[in-house]
Design an enzyme around this catalytic site. Structure first.
Site, PDB file in Angstrom:
ATOM      1  N   TYR A 160      40.315  45.442 149.694  1.00 19.62           N
ATOM      2  CA  TYR A 160      40.096  46.784 149.142  1.00 19.62           C
ATOM      3  C   TYR A 160      39.593  47.780 150.189  1.00 19.62           C
ATOM      4  CZ  TYR A 160      40.648  45.263 144.303  1.00 19.62           C
ATOM      5  OH  TYR A 160      41.147  44.790 143.122  1.00 19.62           O
ATOM      6  N   LYS A 227      37.532  32.004 147.168  1.00 16.81           N
ATOM      7  CA  LYS A 227      38.779  31.249 147.271  1.00 16.81           C
ATOM      8  C   LYS A 227      38.813  30.630 148.673  1.00 16.81           C
ATOM      9  CE  LYS A 227      42.740  30.084 145.578  1.00 16.81           C
ATOM     10  NZ  LYS A 227      42.798  28.973 144.629  1.00 16.81           N
ATOM     11  N   ASP A 281      39.857  30.463 141.032  1.00 16.06           N
ATOM     12  CA  ASP A 281      40.779  30.113 139.932  1.00 16.06           C
ATOM     13  C   ASP A 281      40.080  29.207 138.919  1.00 16.06           C
ATOM     14  OD1 ASP A 281      40.811  28.450 142.144  1.00 16.06           O
ATOM     15  OD2 ASP A 281      42.750  27.581 141.693  1.00 16.06           O
ATOM     16  N   ASP A 305      36.812  42.124 140.830  1.00 14.88           N
ATOM     17  CA  ASP A 305      37.604  43.039 140.015  1.00 14.88           C
ATOM     18  C   ASP A 305      38.216  42.273 138.840  1.00 14.88           C
ATOM     19  OD1 ASP A 305      38.908  45.275 139.168  1.00 14.88           O
ATOM     20  OD2 ASP A 305      40.182  45.513 140.923  1.00 14.88           O
TER      21      ASP A 305
END
Ligand code: NAP
Length: 414
Positions: A160, A227, A281, A305
């Site tokens: 971002y 992640k 995840d 987000d």
């Protein structure tokens, strides 16, 4: 006193002071307020009335918020001929704590979102989103009441950061060529390329804020969501630096999940907070299946987000989700929805998001009694099924009320 180009600060009230993360709040703090575009005009009026009533009920005449209207969006365009005038940045920075309604993103001509500009210019590095259930709100899961998390999303880094080059441009060709010749990395010629920076500085200031919040609010765990199994040197590093920070600065108050089992037989010692981590995840599954195991969450920008909205949807409260954007000195609390222009000036929309953001603001300045009154009033109003159209259409036997009437009902229910 601070000088503005086109504003005059209120003569009554005082500035909130912050230094080294410590805040000194006067009895009559001046709080800048951006009303917002579209339905901002409806919801902010009601929110101010509810906050004023709560402060009056909690503290009598001793405390009062002195609202200071500052301009952004359409009203700034009229007054200053620009979307986000310097006066507004200056006021928020100087007075330290502010409340904001939704702003239209100007269309065309390379305009950045005004919300993003505010966060970037003021360097509000943490986006804080508490997500909890209000009894009576229709939710898509069987046990929405198990959700009570506060998500700290890093606001300035990750994909971002806006460092990217469009496919086919001379710039992207240069980047691809550089990576091939200097780094031995092959990227398809017809690619667009983005950069994902995650720094020690950015990570540690965010995880520090999250752990400190957990300590201050008696929370039991802080989970780093990343992640890192795939993106080792960005997401994986975020997790590693989070643990490092916990050891360096919060060794007395935190233990890791591994230590909980190796040293304490799985029993959390009194006064300690567990620090653990989850792969992003898996977290999106666990927040659904093991909801009540999560408490405070710290995560990089993109994960944050997704996770904030997914969590809010789970409790049916996406239209009522509050938010704050903070750094160590300045805090801007805001509605998380947009300006819904088709409902503007009709006094029909749900003011829940901005009211709950104002509750976060009251908690932030230590006015917990006023915050509790509003939460209690809101809970009761929803249980009485006196709700705005968006909830009324989902609740059996509910009474549809206007934005202003919803506010009045909350006050009656203090
Ligand atoms: P939006 O304004 O959030 O509205 C989308 C829909 O969400 C509305 O039509 C309405 O659904 C529902 N909704 C939103 N707020 C509500 C409320 N308080 N009470 C009841 N229902 C509510 O999203 P958008 O239409 O995509 O964006 C409009 C403008 O807002 C754009 O200029 C966008 O850039 C801006 N925006 C600003 C912010 C911000 O300032 N933080 C955030 C998002 C978007 P129904 O029609 O189904 O009732």
């Amino acid at each position: 006193m601070i000088e503005f180009e086109q504003l005059t600060a209120p003569t009554e009230g005082e500035r909130i002071h912050t230094s080294n993360g410590q805040m000194a709040v006067p009895n009559k703090p001046i709080i800048p307020v951006i009303e917002g575009d579209g339905i901002g005009r409806d919801i902010m009026k009601t929110a101010r009335r509810v906050v004023d009533a709560a402060v009056q009920t909690a503290y009598g005449d001793k405390n009062q918020i002195i609202w200071f209207d500052v301009y952004a969006g359409e009203n700034a365009m009229e007054k200053y001929n620009e979307w986000l005038p310097q006066d507004t940045f200056k006021a928020i920075e100087y007075f330290r704590v502010a409340l904001k309604g939704p702003l239209t993103t100007p269309v065309g001509g390379g305009h950045r979102s005004l919300n993003v500009s505010l966060r970037q210019v003021l360097e509000l590095y943490a986006c804080v989103r508490p997500v909890r259930y209000f009894q009576g709100v229709p939710a898509p899961v069987t046990h929405p009441e198990k959700m009570d998390v506060v998500i700290f999303r890093e606001n300035t880094e990750d994909v971002y950061a806006g460092i990217e080059w469009e496919q086919g441009t001379p710039e992207v060709k240069k980047v691809i060529e550089l990576l091939r010749t200097e780094m031995g990395v092959e990227i398809r010629e017809d690619s667009g390329v983005g950069v994902k920076p995650i720094s020690i500085f950015g990570t540690k200031r965010l995880t520090r804020m999250a752990i400190q919040y957990a300590i201050d609010h008696g929370r039991r765990s802080v989970t780093f969501v990343h992640k890192g199994n795939i993106m080792k040197y960005t997401e994986g590093a975020f997790c590693a630096w989070g643990y490092e920070l916990a050891k360096e600065e919060f060794a007395d108050t935190t233990i890791t999940e591994a230590e909980l089992y190796s040293d304490y037989d799985g029993n959390l010692p009194e006064g300690k907070i567990i620090v653990n981590d989850r792969i992003a995840d898996s977290m999106l599954q666990q927040i659904l299946t093991r909801t009540d195991e999560y408490d405070v969450i710290a995560t990089p920008n993109l994960n944050g987000d997704y996770l904030s909205d997914a969590a809010a949807a789970q409790v049916g409260g996406i239209g009522m989700a509050p938010g704050g954007n903070l750094n160590d000195e300045v805090a801007l609390f805001e509605a998380t929805h947009g300006t819904a222009p088709k409902y503007a000036d009709q006094d029909v929309v749900n003011p829940g998001s901005i009211i709950l953001s104002a509750v976060m603001m009251l908690e932030h300045i230590g006015w917990q009694e006023a915050a509790d009154l509003i939460i209690g009033g809101l809970e009761k109003t929803i249980l009485q099924k006196r709700v705005t159209y968006d909830l009324e259409r989902l609740m059996e036997g509910a009474t549809k009320v206007r934005t202003s009437e919803f506010g009045t009902a909350i006050i009656e229910n203090f």
